[in-house]
Design a protein around this motif. Structure first.
Motif, mmCIF file in Angstrom:
data_model
loop_
_atom_site.group_PDB
_atom_site.id
_atom_site.type_symbol
_atom_site.label_atom_id
_atom_site.label_comp_id
_atom_site.label_asym_id
_atom_site.label_seq_id
_atom_site.Cartn_x
_atom_site.Cartn_y
_atom_site.Cartn_z
ATOM 1 N N ILE A 1 0.812 -1.218 0.000
ATOM 2 C CA ILE A 1 0.000 0.000 0.000
ATOM 3 C C ILE A 1 0.844 1.267 0.000
ATOM 4 O O ILE A 1 1.974 1.297 0.481
ATOM 5 C CB ILE A 1 -0.969 0.021 1.201
ATOM 6 C CG1 ILE A 1 -0.205 -0.087 2.518
ATOM 7 C CG2 ILE A 1 -1.985 -1.094 1.084
ATOM 8 C CD1 ILE A 1 -1.063 0.093 3.743
ATOM 9 N N HIS A 2 0.239 2.312 -0.564
ATOM 10 C CA HIS A 2 0.810 3.652 -0.560
ATOM 11 C C HIS A 2 -0.355 4.641 -0.593
ATOM 12 O O HIS A 2 -1.115 4.661 -1.568
ATOM 13 C CB HIS A 2 1.729 3.852 -1.759
ATOM 14 C CG HIS A 2 2.326 5.219 -1.834
ATOM 15 N ND1 HIS A 2 3.298 5.637 -0.958
ATOM 16 C CD2 HIS A 2 2.061 6.264 -2.648
ATOM 17 C CE1 HIS A 2 3.619 6.886 -1.254
ATOM 18 N NE2 HIS A 2 2.874 7.281 -2.267
ATOM 19 N N GLN A 3 -0.524 5.400 0.473
ATOM 20 C CA GLN A 3 -1.565 6.414 0.580
ATOM 21 C C GLN A 3 -2.965 5.870 0.266
ATOM 22 O O GLN A 3 -3.733 6.457 -0.490
ATOM 23 C CB GLN A 3 -1.241 7.602 -0.319
ATOM 24 C CG GLN A 3 0.038 8.306 0.087
ATOM 25 C CD GLN A 3 0.371 9.492 -0.793
ATOM 26 O OE1 GLN A 3 -0.221 9.720 -1.844
ATOM 27 N NE2 GLN A 3 1.341 10.265 -0.345
ATOM 28 N N GLY A 4 -3.280 4.708 0.832
ATOM 29 C CA GLY A 4 -4.608 4.137 0.687
ATOM 30 C C GLY A 4 -4.877 3.429 -0.624
ATOM 31 O O GLY A 4 -5.978 2.961 -0.878
ATOM 32 N N ARG A 5 -3.864 3.353 -1.463
ATOM 33 C CA ARG A 5 -4.017 2.697 -2.765
ATOM 34 C C ARG A 5 -2.997 1.570 -2.884
ATOM 35 O O ARG A 5 -2.052 1.499 -2.104
ATOM 36 C CB ARG A 5 -3.818 3.719 -3.884
ATOM 37 C CG ARG A 5 -4.867 4.848 -3.839
ATOM 38 C CD ARG A 5 -4.739 5.812 -4.978
ATOM 39 N NE ARG A 5 -4.974 5.216 -6.287
ATOM 40 C CZ ARG A 5 -6.175 4.961 -6.807
ATOM 41 N NH1 ARG A 5 -7.262 5.243 -6.125
ATOM 42 N NH2 ARG A 5 -6.286 4.442 -8.010
ATOM 43 N N VAL A 6 -3.210 0.708 -3.873
ATOM 44 C CA VAL A 6 -2.245 -0.360 -4.141
ATOM 45 C C VAL A 6 -0.953 0.298 -4.613
ATOM 46 O O VAL A 6 -0.954 1.121 -5.530
ATOM 47 C CB VAL A 6 -2.775 -1.331 -5.217
ATOM 48 C CG1 VAL A 6 -1.743 -2.401 -5.535
ATOM 49 C CG2 VAL A 6 -4.086 -1.965 -4.770
ATOM 50 N N SER A 7 0.140 -0.056 -3.967
ATOM 51 C CA SER A 7 1.448 0.488 -4.347
ATOM 52 C C SER A 7 1.777 0.058 -5.776
ATOM 53 O O SER A 7 1.515 -1.088 -6.155
ATOM 54 C CB SER A 7 2.508 -0.033 -3.382
ATOM 55 O OG SER A 7 3.754 0.533 -3.650
ATOM 56 N N PRO A 8 2.340 0.953 -6.588
ATOM 57 C CA PRO A 8 2.557 0.628 -8.007
ATOM 58 C C PRO A 8 3.543 -0.508 -8.280
ATOM 59 O O PRO A 8 3.403 -1.208 -9.271
ATOM 60 C CB PRO A 8 3.051 1.932 -8.625
ATOM 61 C CG PRO A 8 3.277 2.878 -7.521
ATOM 62 C CD PRO A 8 2.695 2.317 -6.262
ATOM 63 N N VAL A 9 4.549 -0.703 -7.410
ATOM 64 C CA VAL A 9 5.537 -1.761 -7.640
ATOM 65 C C VAL A 9 5.808 -2.468 -6.313
ATOM 66 O O VAL A 9 6.281 -1.845 -5.367
ATOM 67 C CB VAL A 9 6.863 -1.201 -8.209
ATOM 68 C CG1 VAL A 9 7.857 -2.326 -8.467
ATOM 69 C CG2 VAL A 9 6.619 -0.408 -9.481
#
Length: 146
Positions: free
Chosen positions: A15-23
């Protein structure tokens, strides 16, 4: 009302800021959600360090993750996770809570969770990479919600 759910599964999402982390390989946090009998029973967030693929895979396996929902992941990390018994579902993006709800309902491959450029656009199902391309359409029992 009939609804797909996982009777007992531990799901990991970078996760990153409530979203799926890009990598996945460079993610700084991993959300681990334990579900039993269609309900969330535990949720923990872990800080990930900068680790080689084998060490990162070992850490995820040691956390008990059975299914990993992620966006992009390097081939060495994906293979190491799969060797450790983790089912890796790639090319997913979006808001984490919505993705988890969709995963448990059996429809995480909806358009809003597809990474741009990673999916066929002419009626074919599945990502361009080899593999089943379906995280939610199989292997999950259905049950009636009370």
């Amino acid at each position: 009302m009939t609804r797909a759910y996982h009777p007992g599964v531990i799901v990991g999402v970078p996760i990153h800021q409530g979203r799926v982390s890009p990598v996945l390989d460079t993610a700084s946090r991993l959300l681990v959600v334990t579900r039993r009998r269609g309900r969330e029973v535990e949720r923990k967030e872990f800080v990930l360090g900068v680790l080689p693929a084998g060490d990162l895979a070992r850490s995820v396996v040691e956390l008990g993750v059975q299914v990993l929902l992620c966006a992009a992941v390097s081939e060495p990390l994906r293979l190491a996770l799969e060797r450790g018994g983790v089912r890796v579902e790639t090319h997913l993006c979006g808001e984490v809570e919505a993705l988890l709800r969709a995963f448990c309902a059996g429809n995480c491959r909806r358009r809003e969770f597809r990474m741009p450029g990673c999916w066929e656009s002419r009626g074919r199902r599945g990502p361009h990479r080899r593999g089943s391309g379906a995280c939610c359409q199989h292997r999950h029992p259905t049950a009636t919600n009370p």
